[in-house]
Design a protein around this motif. Structure first.
Motif, PDB file in Angstrom:
ATOM      1  N   ILE A  19       0.831  -1.211   0.000  1.00 20.48           N
ATOM      2  CA  ILE A  19       0.000   0.000   0.000  1.00 20.48           C
ATOM      3  C   ILE A  19       0.861   1.255   0.000  1.00 20.48           C
ATOM      4  N   LEU A  20       1.982   1.228   0.731  1.00 14.03           N
ATOM      5  CA  LEU A  20       2.898   2.378   0.712  1.00 14.03           C
ATOM      6  C   LEU A  20       3.469   2.585  -0.689  1.00 14.03           C
ATOM      7  N   GLN A  21       3.717   1.499  -1.405  1.00 15.08           N
ATOM      8  CA  GLN A  21       4.153   1.607  -2.807  1.00 15.08           C
ATOM      9  C   GLN A  21       3.118   2.363  -3.633  1.00 15.08           C
ATOM     10  N   LEU A  22       1.840   1.999  -3.447  1.00 14.21           N
ATOM     11  CA  LEU A  22       0.764   2.644  -4.198  1.00 14.21           C
ATOM     12  C   LEU A  22       0.620   4.119  -3.810  1.00 14.21           C
ATOM     13  N   ILE A  23       0.799   4.416  -2.533  1.00 14.40           N
ATOM     14  CA  ILE A  23       0.750   5.815  -2.072  1.00 14.40           C
ATOM     15  C   ILE A  23       1.857   6.622  -2.741  1.00 14.40           C
ATOM     16  N   PHE A  24       3.044   6.044  -2.785  1.00 13.60           N
ATOM     17  CA  PHE A  24       4.170   6.697  -3.450  1.00 13.60           C
ATOM     18  C   PHE A  24       3.876   6.878  -4.939  1.00 13.60           C
ATOM     19  N   GLY A  25       3.311   5.833  -5.567  1.00 12.50           N
ATOM     20  CA  GLY A  25       2.987   5.901  -6.986  1.00 12.50           C
ATOM     21  C   GLY A  25       1.925   6.939  -7.289  1.00 12.50           C
ATOM     22  N   PHE A  26       0.940   7.062  -6.404  1.00 12.03           N
ATOM     23  CA  PHE A  26      -0.126   8.054  -6.594  1.00 12.03           C
ATOM     24  C   PHE A  26       0.466   9.453  -6.701  1.00 12.03           C
ATOM     25  N   SER A  27       1.429   9.739  -5.836  1.00  9.94           N
ATOM     26  CA  SER A  27       2.043  11.071  -5.820  1.00  9.94           C
ATOM     27  C   SER A  27       2.858  11.348  -7.074  1.00  9.94           C
ATOM     28  N   LYS A  28       3.255  10.305  -7.790  1.00  8.02           N
ATOM     29  CA  LYS A  28       4.061  10.480  -9.002  1.00  8.02           C
ATOM     30  C   LYS A  28       3.224  10.769 -10.236  1.00  8.02           C
ATOM     31  N   VAL A  29       1.919  10.525 -10.159  1.00 11.83           N
ATOM     32  CA  VAL A  29       1.042  10.801 -11.306  1.00 11.83           C
ATOM     33  C   VAL A  29       0.573  12.244 -11.203  1.00 11.83           C
ATOM     34  N   ASN A  30       1.067  13.074 -12.085  1.00 14.71           N
ATOM     35  CA  ASN A  30       0.754  14.505 -12.046  1.00 14.71           C
ATOM     36  C   ASN A  30      -0.589  14.807 -12.696  1.00 14.71           C
ATOM     37  N   SER A  31      -1.242  15.829 -12.193  1.00 17.37           N
ATOM     38  CA  SER A  31      -2.485  16.298 -12.812  1.00 17.37           C
ATOM     39  C   SER A  31      -2.163  16.931 -14.160  1.00 17.37           C
ATOM     40  N   PHE A  32      -3.048  16.708 -15.118  1.00 10.08           N
ATOM     41  CA  PHE A  32      -2.855  17.252 -16.459  1.00 10.08           C
ATOM     42  C   PHE A  32      -3.566  18.587 -16.585  1.00 10.08           C
ATOM     43  N   ALA A  33      -2.848  19.595 -17.042  1.00  7.79           N
ATOM     44  CA  ALA A  33      -3.417  20.935 -17.226  1.00  7.79           C
ATOM     45  C   ALA A  33      -3.777  21.147 -18.690  1.00  7.79           C
ATOM     46  N   VAL A  34      -5.019  21.483 -18.943  1.00  4.56           N
ATOM     47  CA  VAL A  34      -5.501  21.712 -20.303  1.00  4.56           C
ATOM     48  C   VAL A  34      -5.009  23.059 -20.815  1.00  4.56           C
ATOM     49  N   THR A  35      -4.645  23.091 -22.098  1.00  3.02           N
ATOM     50  CA  THR A  35      -4.216  24.343 -22.746  1.00  3.02           C
ATOM     51  C   THR A  35      -5.228  24.741 -23.822  1.00  3.02           C
ATOM     52  N   ASP A  36      -4.952  25.815 -24.542  1.00  5.18           N
ATOM     53  CA  ASP A  36      -5.909  26.346 -25.515  1.00  5.18           C
ATOM     54  C   ASP A  36      -5.744  25.743 -26.914  1.00  5.18           C
ATOM     55  N   LEU A  37      -5.524  24.460 -26.993  1.00  2.00           N
ATOM     56  CA  LEU A  37      -5.396  23.805 -28.297  1.00  2.00           C
ATOM     57  C   LEU A  37      -6.764  23.656 -28.957  1.00  2.00           C
ATOM     58  N   ASP A 326      -4.361   2.599   4.824  1.00  2.00           N
ATOM     59  CA  ASP A 326      -5.525   2.685   3.937  1.00  2.00           C
ATOM     60  C   ASP A 326      -6.029   4.125   3.863  1.00  2.00           C
ATOM     61  N   TYR A 327      -6.045   4.781   5.015  1.00  2.00           N
ATOM     62  CA  TYR A 327      -6.562   6.150   5.070  1.00  2.00           C
ATOM     63  C   TYR A 327      -5.698   7.103   4.241  1.00  2.00           C
ATOM     64  N   ILE A 328      -4.394   6.903   4.265  1.00  2.00           N
ATOM     65  CA  ILE A 328      -3.516   7.789   3.490  1.00  2.00           C
ATOM     66  C   ILE A 328      -3.830   7.684   1.995  1.00  2.00           C
ATOM     67  N   LEU A 329      -4.004   6.445   1.515  1.00  2.00           N
ATOM     68  CA  LEU A 329      -4.345   6.256   0.101  1.00  2.00           C
ATOM     69  C   LEU A 329      -5.726   6.824  -0.198  1.00  2.00           C
ATOM     70  N   LEU A 330      -6.686   6.582   0.701  1.00  2.00           N
ATOM     71  CA  LEU A 330      -8.029   7.122   0.523  1.00  2.00           C
ATOM     72  C   LEU A 330      -8.021   8.652   0.569  1.00  2.00           C
ATOM     73  N   TYR A 331      -7.197   9.207   1.429  1.00  2.00           N
ATOM     74  CA  TYR A 331      -7.089  10.665   1.543  1.00  2.00           C
ATOM     75  C   TYR A 331      -6.633  11.276   0.215  1.00  2.00           C
ATOM     76  N   LYS A 332      -5.643  10.650  -0.401  1.00  2.00           N
ATOM     77  CA  LYS A 332      -5.155  11.139  -1.691  1.00  2.00           C
ATOM     78  C   LYS A 332      -6.226  10.995  -2.768  1.00  2.00           C
ATOM     79  N   SER A 333      -6.922   9.861  -2.777  1.00  2.00           N
ATOM     80  CA  SER A 333      -8.001   9.657  -3.750  1.00  2.00           C
ATOM     81  C   SER A 333      -9.120  10.665  -3.528  1.00  2.00           C
ATOM     82  N   ASN A 334      -9.462  10.885  -2.270  1.00  2.00           N
ATOM     83  CA  ASN A 334     -10.522  11.821  -1.920  1.00  2.00           C
ATOM     84  C   ASN A 334     -10.178  13.252  -2.336  1.00  2.00           C
ATOM     85  N   ALA A 335      -8.910  13.623  -2.187  1.00  2.00           N
ATOM     86  CA  ALA A 335      -8.476  14.970  -2.572  1.00  2.00           C
ATOM     87  C   ALA A 335      -8.652  15.193  -4.067  1.00  2.00           C
ATOM     88  N   TYR A 336      -8.453  14.147  -4.847  1.00  2.00           N
ATOM     89  CA  TYR A 336      -8.609  14.256  -6.301  1.00  2.00           C
ATOM     90  C   TYR A 336     -10.065  14.102  -6.736  1.00  2.00           C
TER      91      TYR A 336
END
Length: 377
Positions: A19-37, A326-336
């Protein structure tokens, strides 16, 4: 310390590491910012449906609101022998929205999987290379395709996975399902972050016809009643991991409805869990086994503590260590997924090991019912 305590602690240590691996992996996936294409990618949206007359109006209403050029969209709906007025509902929408390119097909049952059959029926007639799948009980964001197009133009994907969340009412049963789904979404994002993606949801899934053909489509997985999403993803990852991407953006989250019936929820989760025995990812199999063992260990531990065969203090410590990670992973999911809305899932976390263990064990041996049909293991 007895052998039972040692076994539970070892399982916990492996669980926490994964689960700590997944928490670390979650933080590595960056949010995508839309541009004016300017939009330029053409999409064929495929929606298989069966007995969805109550849900289709909301889906097609959301599709009507898409902020995307109509000439770049094709809708292909596949009716899987509905016994209600689903087809009438869709045809009424078609007549009211004649400016859209729409097609209605009747499914052909060629395999053990009606949904794979529906997609196999639709993809050959798709006019555009990008296939986007969703479900009839979903609602899409107005910028759904705009975000997807923007990502495609700025990256080089052949398959894209997006998030799915529930649109819930204010009751515990719905919140329990939301937390369960958030844990799956967190696992999905985390697995992408560590380069071992194995999970997705067909309610928000996109891939090119070219890539679909290159990996052999549903060949080799047609004997499974489910898996039009997860098993296809794992085939794609095995073929070319670099072409499989996760799109993390709030406008690319699809909303669906939770179940209102415990039996239907149980059957749904059994259907999802039944895919795990067909995983070709060793990491996914390991994670599925450890999660089942952890939850089952807590259930057995409760029984042993009541029977005075296990020190209840050890069981409490194990539960809270599991709860924290579990809560740490859920916290990250909940934030998104829910923009950080407050939640304290203690009650759900107590119930979940019992529910999850029952689902996991039943899925290994039992049959399940879905959309009025029975499927054997």
């Amino acid at each position: 310390m007895g052998i039972i305590s040692i076994v539970l602690i070892v399982i916990l240590m492996v669980y926490v590491f994964l689960i700590l691996q997944l928490i670390f992996g979650f933080s590595k996936v960056n949010s995508f910012a839309v541009t004016d294409l300017s939009p330029k990618t053409a999409f064929t949206i495929v929606v298989p449906f069966r007995n969805e007359e109550k849900n289709l109006p909301k889906l097609v209403a959301s599709l009507s609101q898409l902020q995307y050029p109509k000439h770049l969209i094709q809708f292909v709906m596949v009716d899987d022998f509905s016994e209600d007025h689903s087809v009438r509902v869709y045809n009424q929408w078609r007549m009211a929205n004649e400016s859209f390119d729409t097609t209605l097909l009747e499914n052909l049952h060629l395999s053990y999987s009606p949904k794979k059959d529906a997609l196999t029926r639709a993809i050959p007639i798709a006019k555009h290379d990008w296939i986007v799948t969703t479900d009839a009980d979903c609602i899409v964001n107005k910028n759904w395709l705009l975000t997807l197009d923007n990502y495609i133009q700025t990256n080089t994907p052949e398959m894209i996975v997006g998030a799915v969340m529930y649109k819930t009412k204010n009751n515990w049963f719905h919140h329990f399902q939301q937390l369960d789904l958030m844990s799956l979404q967190g696992t999905t994002i985390g697995s992408f972050g560590i380069g071992k993606p194995f999970m997705c949801n067909g309610a928000n899934f996109a891939y090119t016809k070219k890539f679909f053909a290159e990996i052999g489509g549903f060949g080799g997985i047609n004997d499974k009643a489910s898996g039009d999403d997860v098993l296809l993803l794992q085939k794609a990852v095995s073929a070319n991991l670099d072409k499989v991407h996760y799109l993390k953006n709030n406008d690319f989250i699809v909303k669906t409805k939770p179940e209102n019936d415990m039996f239907k929820l149980f059957m749904q989760r059994v259907r999802w869990a039944s895919k795990s025995t067909s995983y070709n990812s060793s990491y996914a199999k390991l994670l599925a086994i450890v999660v089942l063992m952890m939850n089952l260990g807590l259930v057995i531990g409760c029984w042993l503590a009541v029977a005075s065969c296990l020190d209840w203090r050890i069981l409490v410590v194990i539960f809270f260590v599991k709860y924290i990670v579990d809560y740490i992973l859920l916290y990250k999911s909940n934030a998104y997924l829910r923009k950080g809305k407050l939640f304290v899932p203690i009650a759900s976390s107590i119930v979940y090991p019992f529910f999850s263990s029952l689902v996991g064990i039943y899925s290994l041996f039992g049959n399940f019912r879905w959309k009025g049909r029975s499927f054997s293991k």
